[in-house]
Design an enzyme around this catalytic site. Structure first.
Site, PDB file in Angstrom:
ATOM      1  N   GLY A 168      -7.775 -12.142   2.916  1.00 18.35           N
ATOM      2  CA  GLY A 168      -7.671 -10.965   4.189  1.00 18.35           C
ATOM      3  C   GLY A 168      -6.409 -10.891   5.021  1.00 18.35           C
ATOM      4  N   ASN A 179      -3.746  -9.358   5.030  1.00 19.00           N
ATOM      5  CA  ASN A 179      -3.044  -8.206   5.800  1.00 19.00           C
ATOM      6  C   ASN A 179      -4.318  -7.333   6.182  1.00 19.00           C
ATOM      7  OD1 ASN A 179      -0.662  -7.127   4.916  1.00 19.00           O
ATOM      8  ND2 ASN A 179      -0.928  -7.857   2.479  1.00 19.00           N
ATOM      9  N   LYS A 228     -20.501   1.215 -12.322  1.00 19.69           N
ATOM     10  CA  LYS A 228     -19.350   0.691 -11.520  1.00 19.69           C
ATOM     11  C   LYS A 228     -19.210   2.106  -9.977  1.00 19.69           C
ATOM     12  CE  LYS A 228     -14.362   0.209 -10.761  1.00 19.69           C
ATOM     13  NZ  LYS A 228     -13.299   0.393 -11.490  1.00 19.69           N
ATOM     14  N   MET A 262      -8.882  -6.878  -5.189  1.00 23.16           N
ATOM     15  CA  MET A 262      -8.601  -7.366  -6.730  1.00 23.16           C
ATOM     16  C   MET A 262      -9.926  -7.024  -8.127  1.00 23.16           C
ATOM     17  SD  MET A 262      -6.137  -9.141  -6.319  1.00 23.16           S
ATOM     18  CE  MET A 262      -5.716  -9.191  -7.110  1.00 23.16           C
ATOM     19  N   ARG A 263      -9.785  -5.188  -8.130  1.00 20.68           N
ATOM     20  CA  ARG A 263     -10.303  -4.474  -7.954  1.00 20.68           C
ATOM     21  C   ARG A 263      -9.814  -3.048  -8.530  1.00 20.68           C
ATOM     22  NH1 ARG A 263     -15.260  -5.334  -9.705  1.00 20.68           N
ATOM     23  NH2 ARG A 263     -15.505  -7.223  -8.870  1.00 20.68           N
ATOM     24  N   LEU A 264     -10.005  -2.386  -9.984  1.00 19.94           N
ATOM     25  CA  LEU A 264      -9.800  -0.646  -9.747  1.00 19.94           C
ATOM     26  C   LEU A 264     -10.498  -0.347  -9.529  1.00 19.94           C
ATOM     27  CD1 LEU A 264      -8.280  -0.800 -13.609  1.00 19.94           C
ATOM     28  CD2 LEU A 264      -6.381  -0.408 -11.506  1.00 19.94           C
ATOM     29  N   HIS A 281       1.067  -3.757  -2.718  1.00 20.44           N
ATOM     30  CA  HIS A 281       1.190  -4.894  -3.766  1.00 20.44           C
ATOM     31  C   HIS A 281       2.384  -5.728  -3.504  1.00 20.44           C
ATOM     32  CE1 HIS A 281       0.998  -5.684  -7.244  1.00 20.44           C
ATOM     33  NE2 HIS A 281       2.195  -5.556  -8.458  1.00 20.44           N
TER      34      HIS A 281
END
Length: 194
Positions: free
Chosen positions: A12, A14, A65, A90-92, A109
């Site tokens: 964390g 950022n 989901k 870390m998940r789409l 990114h």
């Protein structure tokens, strides 16, 4: 004032930079919520230090989901969140969340996209022996790091750099560029709604 939710899966740094910017009025937004998919993520401690509430949504505890993302949307709605910021999430993001916050989700990114998308972008750049990498902030779409680019800043890779030293340089840029870019987006949104 815009209400922002930060999604993070890890340490964390950022998220902390954004919370600090909001707390010191560098960023004209309220960080209304931290959302994490990891019950033991360090970002939870950082959120507590800034007195920001956390919503811990372990995807393993949801049937699908879509159910997982709907639970998050419900929580965002309770806090009147208008804007979602991914910071090491870390998940789409799936279609449920994308449609609820269409055009209002951004990601950071650690490369100059479209180069080195996905995991370990800093390691990828280092192994490729490129001379320059950087930071990209982009809107989130259904792909992996494929959304419209909002801002980029290069980071030079020196001959004496290691993966660790390069990561520190990239994070320095991230911690400055992300709050600035979020503010620019908020300002644009205000102009459009006026």
């Amino acid at each position: 004032m815009a209400k922002v939710a930060i999604f993070a899966s890890g340490s964390g740094t950022n998220a902390e930079a954004i919370m600090r910017a909001a707390q010191s009025n560098v960023l004209d937004a309220e960080v209304a919520l931290i959302v994490t998919d990891k019950p033991k993520a360090k970002v939870i401690e950082r959120a507590h230090a800034f007195d920001v509430p956390c919503f811990i949504a372990d995807p393993k505890t949801y049937e699908t989901k879509a159910c997982f993302e709907q639970a998050i949307i419900d929580e965002l709605g309770k806090r009147e969140v208008t804007f979602v910021v991914l910071a090491g999430y870390m998940r789409l993001v799936g279609p449920t969340l994308l449609s609820a916050y269409e055009g209002r989700i951004v990601n950071i990114h650690p490369s100059l996209l479209p180069s080195f998308p996905g995991l370990d972008a800093i390691g990828q750049a280092f192994k490729a022996k490129v001379k320059v990498t950087g930071v990209t902030i982009h809107y989130v779409d259904a792909g992996m790091d494929t959304g419209e680019i909002i801002a980029q800043e290069p980071v030079r890779i020196n001959e004496d750099d290691t993966v660790d030293s390069l990561q520190k340089k990239v994070q320095e840029v991230e911690h400055k560029l992300y709050p600035e870019t979020i503010q620019t987006i908020i300002d644009r949104t205000k102009e459009v709604s006026n």
